[in-house]
Enzyme design. Structure first.
Site, PDB file in Angstrom:
ATOM      1  N   ARG A  67      15.400  21.768 -16.553  1.00  0.00           N
ATOM      2  CA  ARG A  67      16.153  21.532 -17.787  1.00  0.00           C
ATOM      3  C   ARG A  67      15.731  22.442 -18.944  1.00  0.00           C
ATOM      4  O   ARG A  67      16.223  22.307 -20.058  1.00  0.00           O
ATOM      5  CB  ARG A  67      16.047  20.067 -18.202  1.00  0.00           C
ATOM      6  N   LYS A 180       5.921  15.803  -0.331  1.00  0.00           N
ATOM      7  CA  LYS A 180       5.279  14.506  -0.322  1.00  0.00           C
ATOM      8  C   LYS A 180       5.099  14.031  -1.753  1.00  0.00           C
ATOM      9  O   LYS A 180       5.062  14.894  -2.638  1.00  0.00           O
ATOM     10  CB  LYS A 180       3.943  14.558   0.420  1.00  0.00           C
ATOM     11  N   GLU A 248     -13.208  15.502  -1.345  1.00  0.00           N
ATOM     12  CA  GLU A 248     -12.895  16.412  -2.449  1.00  0.00           C
ATOM     13  C   GLU A 248     -13.951  16.248  -3.525  1.00  0.00           C
ATOM     14  O   GLU A 248     -14.396  15.117  -3.779  1.00  0.00           O
ATOM     15  CB  GLU A 248     -11.540  16.063  -3.048  1.00  0.00           C
ATOM     16  N   ASP A 267      -2.077   8.766  -1.186  1.00  0.00           N
ATOM     17  CA  ASP A 267      -2.229  10.176  -1.511  1.00  0.00           C
ATOM     18  C   ASP A 267      -2.710  11.003  -0.312  1.00  0.00           C
ATOM     19  O   ASP A 267      -2.264  12.128  -0.120  1.00  0.00           O
ATOM     20  CB  ASP A 267      -3.222  10.317  -2.676  1.00  0.00           C
ATOM     21  N   HIS A 272      -1.836  13.310   5.221  1.00  0.00           N
ATOM     22  CA  HIS A 272      -2.761  14.306   5.766  1.00  0.00           C
ATOM     23  C   HIS A 272      -3.697  13.737   6.844  1.00  0.00           C
ATOM     24  O   HIS A 272      -3.850  14.312   7.912  1.00  0.00           O
ATOM     25  CB  HIS A 272      -3.615  14.918   4.656  1.00  0.00           C
ATOM     26  N   LYS A 372     -12.132  11.229  -3.732  1.00  0.00           N
ATOM     27  CA  LYS A 372     -12.338  12.183  -4.826  1.00  0.00           C
ATOM     28  C   LYS A 372     -13.809  12.074  -5.246  1.00  0.00           C
ATOM     29  O   LYS A 372     -14.453  11.046  -5.046  1.00  0.00           O
ATOM     30  CB  LYS A 372     -11.478  11.814  -6.035  1.00  0.00           C
TER      31      LYS A 372
HETATM   32  C1  BG6 Z   1      -2.600  16.541  -2.047  1.00  0.00           C
HETATM   33  C2  BG6 Z   1      -3.063  15.355  -2.831  1.00  0.00           C
HETATM   34  O1  BG6 Z   1      -1.573  16.188  -1.161  1.00  0.00           O
HETATM   35  O2  BG6 Z   1      -3.677  17.070  -1.307  1.00  0.00           O
HETATM   36  C3  BG6 Z   1      -4.199  15.724  -3.750  1.00  0.00           C
HETATM   37  O3  BG6 Z   1      -1.986  14.839  -3.603  1.00  0.00           O
HETATM   38  C4  BG6 Z   1      -5.301  16.393  -2.975  1.00  0.00           C
HETATM   39  O4  BG6 Z   1      -4.704  14.599  -4.447  1.00  0.00           O
HETATM   40  C5  BG6 Z   1      -4.748  17.516  -2.116  1.00  0.00           C
HETATM   41  O5  BG6 Z   1      -6.234  16.918  -3.913  1.00  0.00           O
HETATM   42  C6  BG6 Z   1      -5.802  18.074  -1.183  1.00  0.00           C
HETATM   43  O6  BG6 Z   1      -5.320  19.226  -0.582  1.00  0.00           O
HETATM   44  P1  BG6 Z   1      -6.308  20.350  -0.092  1.00  0.00           P
HETATM   45  O7  BG6 Z   1      -5.425  21.362   0.567  1.00  0.00           O
HETATM   46  O8  BG6 Z   1      -7.026  20.872  -1.297  1.00  0.00           O
HETATM   47  O9  BG6 Z   1      -7.251  19.668   0.867  1.00  0.00           O
END
Ligand code: BG6
Length: 522
Positions: A67, A180, A248, A267, A272, A372
């Site tokens: 937009r 996603k 992470e 998430d 994943h 995290k």
């Molecule tokens: C994303 C999540 O799908 O994957 C994030 O929403 C996460 O929260 C990320 O940090 C991790 O991806 P990668 O490739 O850094 O392991």
């Protein structure tokens, strides 16, 4: 020496496959969310890098839709800044190549619920006249908040610019990529699939999970199915348990609004981690084709043991980070992050145990863990083998089991841990790792998962995308837990310090089978 021999063979393989370069046909890609974070951070740098590698047709165009009122030139300038910041392929932006790339970019301003926006897109597609050559087509990328997916899908269908086509061979092709999260619960995923089905045939829909574009994730298939030594031991007779970790070190960053709604299970697990589990556990597909591979993955998801809500404490633990230290830096707790409620119940850590009820895996627990603010960023799949049935060597400290670890990131590797004899007159044992690091053998890879996935989509190769039944089966596996946790207040949050490997209860949780969490190498 070992490295040189690998490198020679790389050249041989490349020479042998010269001429089989997978190059996209003519394509116009329409990105809804053309100035958004994903577009700036991932999509544009990946497209640019594909162009640099000669993998895009000359006849390609990218239309960013959002937009913002801006001219094509303003849009190109904004994307230029993003490229400088996010470095395609990890390299400084090559200005010469940018000059070749930027004329392919244009912008359309419009509200996503306004039919006029789609009329403008249709007109632009007509003016461009691109994407119609051999193997050409139009690709619509939904890089927008999930609440807008149905709006755009319905508008695309109503406008006629993205028609349903009967089969994958129809030319020009029309495909849509959906980011996603695909739904936020089983029911919403079912609803979204129903909406998608009204507009498109399944072969037109590419549900993205960027983990499937990661090099080592695909290599897991090669490791399992192109070698004969692993498959005979890949089962309950030889494997004691499996640990899949996606740790992470970052916190919630600037995404508190999204994360407060999502939490770690939506998430990371629904997509994943369950993808990593299915690739680890699936039966050998008959061919490396989209449906053969996805059929086997769906069978695994369907074999996951359902859990009664009264038993969840047996199968799952949750956590939330408090303040702590990472890499010597003090960092705030989750509840102190901007945009997070001071009494937030959102889990930032979860460890889940899945049982796969089939012949191959009966009795083998799969422990999945993600969080995290762990000490480092590392994703790995670790297969722990059973101990030898009888030990003839005296070993006061006991034996360390064999572990095959597939490290997905950051330093992609495959490592096998086994016992050796310590040199000397006595027979003393110690475990060693035979470590195959990709970067040592092949040099560092500079291509991002999104490059693989975007190219695959342009080529109509759907193996690395999630099918509708797969996404629904994955939701079925986690939906009851999410629901249960959202209806029971977490006790003792925060329960792990940032920079630690998670809450103590998680150690007791895996300790029940007499093992510990790994602390994978970063
Ligand atoms: C994303 C999540 O799908 O994957 C994030 O929403 C996460 O929260 C990320 O940090 C991790 O991806 P990668 O490739 O850094 O392991």
């Amino acid at each position: 020496m070992a490295r040189a021999s690998v490198l020679m063979r790389v050249e041989e393989v490349r020479e042998a496959s010269a001429g089989q370069l997978r190059k996209a046909g003519p394509c116009v890609m329409v990105i809804f969310g053309g100035s958004g974070d994903l577009t700036r951070r991932k999509l544009m740098p990946s497209l640019f890098h594909l162009m640099q590698d000669g993998l895009l047709a000359d006849d390609f165009a990218i239309i960013g839709v959002d937009r913002e009122p801006q001219s094509d030139q303003d849009y190109q300038a904004a994307i230029h800044d993003a490229m400088v910041e996010f470095k395609p392929g990890g390299h400084e932006l090559e200005e010469g190549d940018w000059e070749k790339f930027s004329p392919h970019l244009s912008h359309i301003k419009g509200e996503l619920n306004d039919p006029g926006t789609y009329k403008k897109i249709g007109d632009r597609l007509g003016e461009l006249g691109k994407g119609f050559g051999e193997n050409g087509g139009h690709l619509f990328y939904l890089a927008i908040p999930p609440s807008l997916y149905p709006v755009v899908i319905e508008q695309l269908a109503a406008s006629g610019i993205a028609p349903r086509v009967p089969d994958a061979a129809t030319k020009p092709w029309v495909r849509v990529i959906i980011e996603k999260p695909f739904g936020r619960s089983l029911q919403s995923a079912l609803d979204l699939n129903a909406c998608v089905r009204k507009a498109f045939a399944e072969h037109q829909v590419y549900r993205i999970d960027h983990y499937l574009g990661k090099e080592t994730v695909q290599n897991l298939l090669v490791l399992r199915f192109a070698n004969s030594i692993f498959e005979p031991v890949w089962n309950r007779q030889h494997i004691q348990h499996v640990q899949i970790t996606a740790a992470e070190s970052v916190g919630v960053e600037h995404r508190a609004r999204y994360y407060e709604e999502a939490g770690v299970v939506r998430d990371m697990f629904q997509n994943h981690l369950l993808q990593l589990l299915t690739l680890t556990a699936m039966e050998p597909p008959v061919t490396f084709s989209a449906d053969a591979v996805r059929d086997e993955k769906v069978k695994v998801l369907k074999a996951l043991r359902p859990t009664d809500k009264d038993e969840w404490h047996e199968f799952a633990v949750r956590g939330q980070y408090g303040p702590g230290t990472i890499d010597g830096q003090k960092v705030p707790g989750y509840r102190e992050e901007e945009g997070v409620a001071p009494n937030s119940p959102t889990p930032t850590y979860a460890a889940l145990r899945f049982m796969v009820d089939n012949w191959r895996w009966q009795g083998v627990p799969f422990y999945l863990r993600s969080a995290k603010r762990m000490p480092r960023r590392v994703t790995e799949i670790a297969i722990t083998f059973r101990e030898p049935p009888h030990l003839m060597f005296k070993s006061p400290k006991g034996l360390e089991p064999n572990v095959l670890a597939v490290r997905v990131q950051p330093k992609e590797a495959i490592a096998l841990r086994f016992e050796v004899k310590l040199p000397g007159v006595d027979v003393k044992m110690l475990p060693v790792d035979m470590d195959f690091e990709y970067a040592d053998a092949f040099g560092s890879s500079d291509h991002d998962a999104y490059e693989t996935l975007l190219l695959d989509c342009m080529l109509g190769e759907a193996t690395l995308f999630t099918r509708s039944d797969e996404v629904e089966a994955a939701w079925r596996a986690v939906d009851p837990l999410i629901d249960h946790w959202e209806h029971t207040a977490p006790a003792h949050f925060p329960n792990y310090a940032a920079g630690s490997w998670g809450p103590e209860i998680a150690d007791a949780f895996i300790g029940r089978i007499g093992v510990k969490w790994r602390q994978p190498k970063g």
